[in-house]
Design an enzyme around this catalytic site. Structure first.
Site, mmCIF file in Angstrom:
data_model
loop_
_atom_site.group_PDB
_atom_site.id
_atom_site.type_symbol
_atom_site.label_atom_id
_atom_site.label_comp_id
_atom_site.label_asym_id
_atom_site.label_seq_id
_atom_site.Cartn_x
_atom_site.Cartn_y
_atom_site.Cartn_z
ATOM 1 N N GLY A 12 0.757 -0.712 0.035
ATOM 2 C CA GLY A 12 0.021 0.098 -0.402
ATOM 3 C C GLY A 12 0.728 1.586 0.371
ATOM 4 O O GLY A 12 1.914 1.431 1.120
ATOM 5 N N ARG A 80 0.936 -6.342 -5.509
ATOM 6 C CA ARG A 80 0.850 -7.130 -3.696
ATOM 7 C C ARG A 80 0.773 -8.453 -4.358
ATOM 8 O O ARG A 80 0.510 -9.423 -3.997
ATOM 9 C CB ARG A 80 -0.819 -6.920 -3.262
ATOM 10 N N ILE A 142 1.889 2.786 6.930
ATOM 11 C CA ILE A 142 0.574 4.030 7.479
ATOM 12 C C ILE A 142 0.367 2.768 8.963
ATOM 13 O O ILE A 142 0.073 3.492 9.495
ATOM 14 C CB ILE A 142 0.121 4.087 6.326
ATOM 15 N N ASP A 143 1.038 1.586 8.851
ATOM 16 C CA ASP A 143 0.520 0.343 10.861
ATOM 17 C C ASP A 143 1.542 0.175 10.953
ATOM 18 O O ASP A 143 1.255 0.510 12.644
ATOM 19 C CB ASP A 143 -0.041 -0.237 9.491
ATOM 20 N N HIS A 187 -4.836 -2.590 10.088
ATOM 21 C CA HIS A 187 -4.420 -4.090 9.587
ATOM 22 C C HIS A 187 -4.946 -4.530 10.933
ATOM 23 O O HIS A 187 -6.092 -4.479 11.585
ATOM 24 C CB HIS A 187 -2.879 -4.021 9.003
ATOM 25 N N ARG A 282 -24.097 7.158 13.348
ATOM 26 C CA ARG A 282 -23.586 7.331 12.647
ATOM 27 C C ARG A 282 -21.946 6.428 12.467
ATOM 28 O O ARG A 282 -21.071 7.012 13.138
ATOM 29 C CB ARG A 282 -23.123 8.768 12.259
#
Length: 331
Positions: A12, A80, A142-143, A187, A282
């Site tokens: 990603g 990937r 980013i995880d 993730h 919401r």
């Protein structure tokens, strides 16, 4: 003959993945007495297997590559693709034959867990084939869930975007008596949700590492309502699970997910809250917005430093390493 560099991007994208690419290219070009040409895989190892690559040295001669530091997405394109577990598979013969034809001496792969798996496999195959090609991993996710490094570039930029999403929900939340759930990426880890939740002032934060209880969530909402606070904002990681789900086997949990009819984690949690409290819920899912936009200054500096350090490793003949951060130092 001088050996050439091959660099690829995988997994990603992040807002800042190209800054590390810039670092590798710039350091390689600055050392022309030690390095030949810098090539780039187009769409990672999968694209390279299909014969897709570009000459980044020529690109650098005609374009100001420092623009990469402010260019989001993956400049080279991503994939990937998982290499076979069988290190004797023919795909490795094809790769190493191509490396030899291109006189590749050093391969950099920029990515997350699966990308580091690719680096590991290629390094092990190189040992089996007695190849002197060196493989270097550059951590990007980013995880923020890569082992052996305190932080990975892309994380802080994603935290900024996720925090902004929560900030924006506050405007609507203050006008309505509702529960708002903001589902964030990460993730199976909660770093992004935890940091954005704290920074954005979320009232409840749900992360995979700590299974949640709908009963406890409902009580927290009721306590806020009783104290005159008409709304509740929940920051929920996409991998968040309940205590009941945490006790299940992977097979049982997979079967449960198939039987459910929820678009994502936040909708599942929202339905449970509505049933338990009767309050309107919401859901907001920023999704891939968290991977784009302009990278923050911290990430630009970190990614460039990691890219340069990775290139320095090969110039110093230091192999078998992944660059990372320890005690705020590049190691």
């Amino acid at each position: 003959m001088l050996k050439n560099i091959l660099v690829g991007q995988s997994g990603g994208p992040t807002a800042v993945i190209n800054s590390s690419l810039y670092g590798v290219i710039e350091e390689g070009l600055r050392n022309k007495e030690k390095i030949g040409t810098v090539y780039g895989m187009v769409h990672g190892i999968e694209g390279f297997l299909a014969g897709n690559f570009i000459n980044l040295s020529e690109v650098a001669d005609n374009e100001p590559i420092d623009r990469l530091k402010i260019t989001p997405a993956s400049f080279l394109g991503s994939c990937r693709y998982m290499l076979p577990e069988d290190l004797g598979d023919k795909v490795y013969d094809k790769l190493f034959d191509t490396f030899a034809q291109m006189n590749i001496g050093y391969v950099f792969y920029i990515g997350g867990n699966d990308s580091m798996d690719t680096v590991s496999k290629l390094s092990r195959v190189a040992l089996l084939k007695k190849s002197d090609i060196r493989f270097i991993g550059v951590p990007k996710t980013i995880d923020n869930d890569l082992a052996e490094t305190e932080t990975s570039f892309g994380f802080q930029s994603a935290v900024d975007i996720a925090t902004n999403a929560i900030d924006c929900i506050h405007t609507t939340a203050a006008s309505h008596s509702r529960v708002f759930i903001v589902e964030l990426m990460g993730h199976k880890t909660g770093w992004l949700t935890l940091h954005a939740g704290i920074a954005g002032g979320a009232d409840i934060i749900l992360i995979p590492e700590i299974p949640y209880s709908i009963e406890a969530i409902s009580q927290a909402i009721a306590k806020r309502t009783a104290s005159g606070k008409r709304f509740t904002i929940i920051a929920a990681a996409e991998g968040a699970i309940s205590k009941e789900e945490a006790a299940m086997s992977k097979k049982e949990l997979k079967l449960l997910r198939k039987q459910e009819n929820y678009a994502s984690t936040a909708y599942r949690i929202g339905a449970a809250i509505e049933e338990k409290t009767g309050q309107e819920v919401r859901v907001t899912v920023p999704g891939h917005v968290q991977r784009g936009g302009q990278p923050v200054a911290y990430d630009r500096v970190l990614a460039t430093r990691l890219g340069v350090r990775a290139a320095e490793l090969i110039l110093n003949h230091e192999y078998g390493y992944m660059v990372g951060v320890k005690d705020n130092k590049i190691v």
